[in-house]
Design a protein around this motif. Structure first.
Motif, PDB file in Angstrom:
ATOM      1  N   ASP A 112       0.850  -1.184   0.000  1.00  0.00           N
ATOM      2  CA  ASP A 112       0.000   0.000   0.000  1.00  0.00           C
ATOM      3  C   ASP A 112       0.890   1.240   0.000  1.00  0.00           C
ATOM      4  OD1 ASP A 112      -2.009   1.831   0.172  1.00  0.00           O
ATOM      5  OD2 ASP A 112      -2.910   1.016   1.998  1.00  0.00           O
ATOM      6  N   TRP A 113       1.454   1.519  -1.176  1.00  0.00           N
ATOM      7  CA  TRP A 113       2.449   2.584  -1.299  1.00  0.00           C
ATOM      8  C   TRP A 113       1.870   3.959  -0.993  1.00  0.00           C
ATOM      9  CZ3 TRP A 113       7.296   2.608  -0.694  1.00  0.00           C
ATOM     10  CH2 TRP A 113       8.061   3.709  -1.096  1.00  0.00           C
ATOM     11  N   ASP A 114       0.598   4.171  -1.346  1.00  0.00           N
ATOM     12  CA  ASP A 114      -0.021   5.465  -1.050  1.00  0.00           C
ATOM     13  C   ASP A 114      -0.087   5.710   0.455  1.00  0.00           C
ATOM     14  OD1 ASP A 114      -0.350   6.091  -3.729  1.00  0.00           O
ATOM     15  OD2 ASP A 114      -2.375   5.218  -3.823  1.00  0.00           O
ATOM     16  N   SER A 115      -0.437   4.688   1.207  1.00  0.00           N
ATOM     17  CA  SER A 115      -0.458   4.814   2.674  1.00  0.00           C
ATOM     18  C   SER A 115       0.951   5.012   3.226  1.00  0.00           C
ATOM     19  CB  SER A 115      -1.080   3.581   3.320  1.00  0.00           C
ATOM     20  OG  SER A 115      -2.443   3.504   3.002  1.00  0.00           O
ATOM     21  N   THR A 116       1.909   4.342   2.620  1.00  0.00           N
ATOM     22  CA  THR A 116       3.301   4.493   3.061  1.00  0.00           C
ATOM     23  C   THR A 116       3.762   5.932   2.871  1.00  0.00           C
ATOM     24  OG1 THR A 116       3.805   2.190   2.566  1.00  0.00           O
ATOM     25  CG2 THR A 116       5.673   3.702   2.661  1.00  0.00           C
ATOM     26  N   LEU A 117       3.472   6.486   1.696  1.00  0.00           N
ATOM     27  CA  LEU A 117       3.850   7.878   1.443  1.00  0.00           C
ATOM     28  C   LEU A 117       3.149   8.824   2.423  1.00  0.00           C
ATOM     29  CD1 LEU A 117       3.943   8.044  -2.460  1.00  0.00           C
ATOM     30  CD2 LEU A 117       5.868   8.058  -0.868  1.00  0.00           C
ATOM     31  N   ALA A 118       1.880   8.556   2.695  1.00  0.00           N
ATOM     32  CA  ALA A 118       1.144   9.389   3.649  1.00  0.00           C
ATOM     33  C   ALA A 118       1.756   9.287   5.044  1.00  0.00           C
ATOM     34  CB  ALA A 118      -0.326   8.980   3.667  1.00  0.00           C
ATOM     35  N   LEU A 119       2.157   8.089   5.444  1.00  0.00           N
ATOM     36  CA  LEU A 119       2.806   7.912   6.754  1.00  0.00           C
ATOM     37  C   LEU A 119       4.092   8.724   6.845  1.00  0.00           C
ATOM     38  CD1 LEU A 119       2.438   4.114   7.571  1.00  0.00           C
ATOM     39  CD2 LEU A 119       1.641   6.027   8.959  1.00  0.00           C
TER      40      LEU A 119
ATOM     41  N   VAL B 215      11.090  12.106   9.810  1.00  0.00           N
ATOM     42  CA  VAL B 215      12.469  11.771   9.481  1.00  0.00           C
ATOM     43  C   VAL B 215      13.193  13.065   9.122  1.00  0.00           C
ATOM     44  CG1 VAL B 215      13.980  10.443   7.962  1.00  0.00           C
ATOM     45  CG2 VAL B 215      11.774   9.506   8.640  1.00  0.00           C
ATOM     46  N   PRO B 216      14.215  13.417   9.894  1.00  0.00           N
ATOM     47  CA  PRO B 216      14.890  14.689   9.639  1.00  0.00           C
ATOM     48  C   PRO B 216      15.777  14.638   8.388  1.00  0.00           C
ATOM     49  CG  PRO B 216      15.967  13.510  11.423  1.00  0.00           C
ATOM     50  CD  PRO B 216      14.760  12.713  11.039  1.00  0.00           C
ATOM     51  N   LEU B 217      15.927  15.772   7.754  1.00  0.00           N
ATOM     52  CA  LEU B 217      16.860  16.003   6.650  1.00  0.00           C
ATOM     53  C   LEU B 217      16.500  15.319   5.340  1.00  0.00           C
ATOM     54  CD1 LEU B 217      20.206  15.620   8.628  1.00  0.00           C
ATOM     55  CD2 LEU B 217      18.938  17.735   8.196  1.00  0.00           C
ATOM     56  N   LEU B 218      15.434  14.542   5.304  1.00  0.00           N
ATOM     57  CA  LEU B 218      15.072  13.848   4.067  1.00  0.00           C
ATOM     58  C   LEU B 218      13.668  14.232   3.627  1.00  0.00           C
ATOM     59  CD1 LEU B 218      16.319  10.183   4.654  1.00  0.00           C
ATOM     60  CD2 LEU B 218      17.329  11.896   3.168  1.00  0.00           C
ATOM     61  N   ASP B 219      13.503  14.348   2.320  1.00  0.00           N
ATOM     62  CA  ASP B 219      12.179  14.500   1.742  1.00  0.00           C
ATOM     63  C   ASP B 219      11.366  13.242   2.088  1.00  0.00           C
ATOM     64  OD1 ASP B 219      10.275  15.692  -0.332  1.00  0.00           O
ATOM     65  OD2 ASP B 219      10.670  13.695  -1.165  1.00  0.00           O
ATOM     66  N   PRO B 220      10.093  13.374   2.447  1.00  0.00           N
ATOM     67  CA  PRO B 220       9.299  12.194   2.831  1.00  0.00           C
ATOM     68  C   PRO B 220       9.278  11.091   1.770  1.00  0.00           C
ATOM     69  CG  PRO B 220       8.124  14.184   3.417  1.00  0.00           C
ATOM     70  CD  PRO B 220       9.334  14.612   2.628  1.00  0.00           C
TER      71      PRO B 220
ATOM     72  N   ALA C 133      12.650   9.376   1.911  1.00  0.00           N
ATOM     73  CA  ALA C 133      12.707   8.583   3.143  1.00  0.00           C
ATOM     74  C   ALA C 133      11.890   7.303   3.007  1.00  0.00           C
ATOM     75  CB  ALA C 133      12.213   9.415   4.327  1.00  0.00           C
ATOM     76  N   ALA C 134      10.727   7.393   2.352  1.00  0.00           N
ATOM     77  CA  ALA C 134       9.883   6.213   2.154  1.00  0.00           C
ATOM     78  C   ALA C 134      10.582   5.182   1.276  1.00  0.00           C
ATOM     79  CB  ALA C 134       8.544   6.621   1.537  1.00  0.00           C
ATOM     80  N   VAL C 135      11.194   5.641   0.197  1.00  0.00           N
ATOM     81  CA  VAL C 135      11.898   4.722  -0.716  1.00  0.00           C
ATOM     82  C   VAL C 135      13.090   4.076  -0.008  1.00  0.00           C
ATOM     83  CG1 VAL C 135      13.271   4.584  -2.834  1.00  0.00           C
ATOM     84  CG2 VAL C 135      11.132   5.867  -2.814  1.00  0.00           C
TER      85      VAL C 135
END
Length: 146
Positions: A42-49, A56-61, A64-66
């Motif tokens: 459920d990649w959409d939920s992962t991105l939303a999380l 997560v500091p210093l990283l684009d969400p 960070a998800a990838v």
């Protein structure tokens, strides 16, 4: 003066240690790999999380998800095989720490589980993945061919 340990006891302890290290690798690898599969399903939920829940500091969400999901899929496989076992344990230890620190609230049971995984990963990092691993076979192959 040190007492000598009989050879049969040393072999028995080594065998037990190897099985325990394999068990530790299995427990941690299974937990992280299943978490990675959940994120992929459920990649959409992962991105939303990663955008809303995980800080997560210093990283684009999205990055960070990838990275997090990739680490949860690749590192457990390496850990279970015992291939680059210390590297995989260190990587999963960092992922484990980031998971705990990035959540605003962690349930006590979840925190205890993360602490157990952290302790097992530290053991693997300090002592290596054990004799029942590809890391243990690798040096033997190199010395036989030389």
């Amino acid at each position: 003066m040190q007492a000598q340990v009989p050879a049969r006891w040393a072999l028995a302890v080594g065998a037990v240690q190897s099985v325990l290290m394999l068990g530790a690798r299995w427990v941690v690898a299974q937990a992280f790999f299943l978490s990675g599969l959940t994120k992929v399903r459920d990649w959409d939920s992962t991105l939303a999380l990663f955008q809303d829940e995980y800080a997560v500091p210093l990283l684009d969400p999205h990055v960070a998800a990838v990275l997090g999901t990739g680490g949860e899929l690749l590192l457990p496989a390496l850990l279970l095989l015992g291939l680059g076992g210390r590297f995989a344990a260190a990587g999963l230890f960092v992922l484990n720490g980031v998971a705990v620190l990035s959540l605003s609230e962690v349930a006590p049971a979840a925190l205890a589980q993360h602490q157990l995984w952290g302790a097992l990963l530290l053991g693997i990092w300090f002592w290596g993945p054990g004799r029942l691993s590809l890391d243990a076979l690798w040096p033997r192959r190199l010395t036989r061919s030389a």
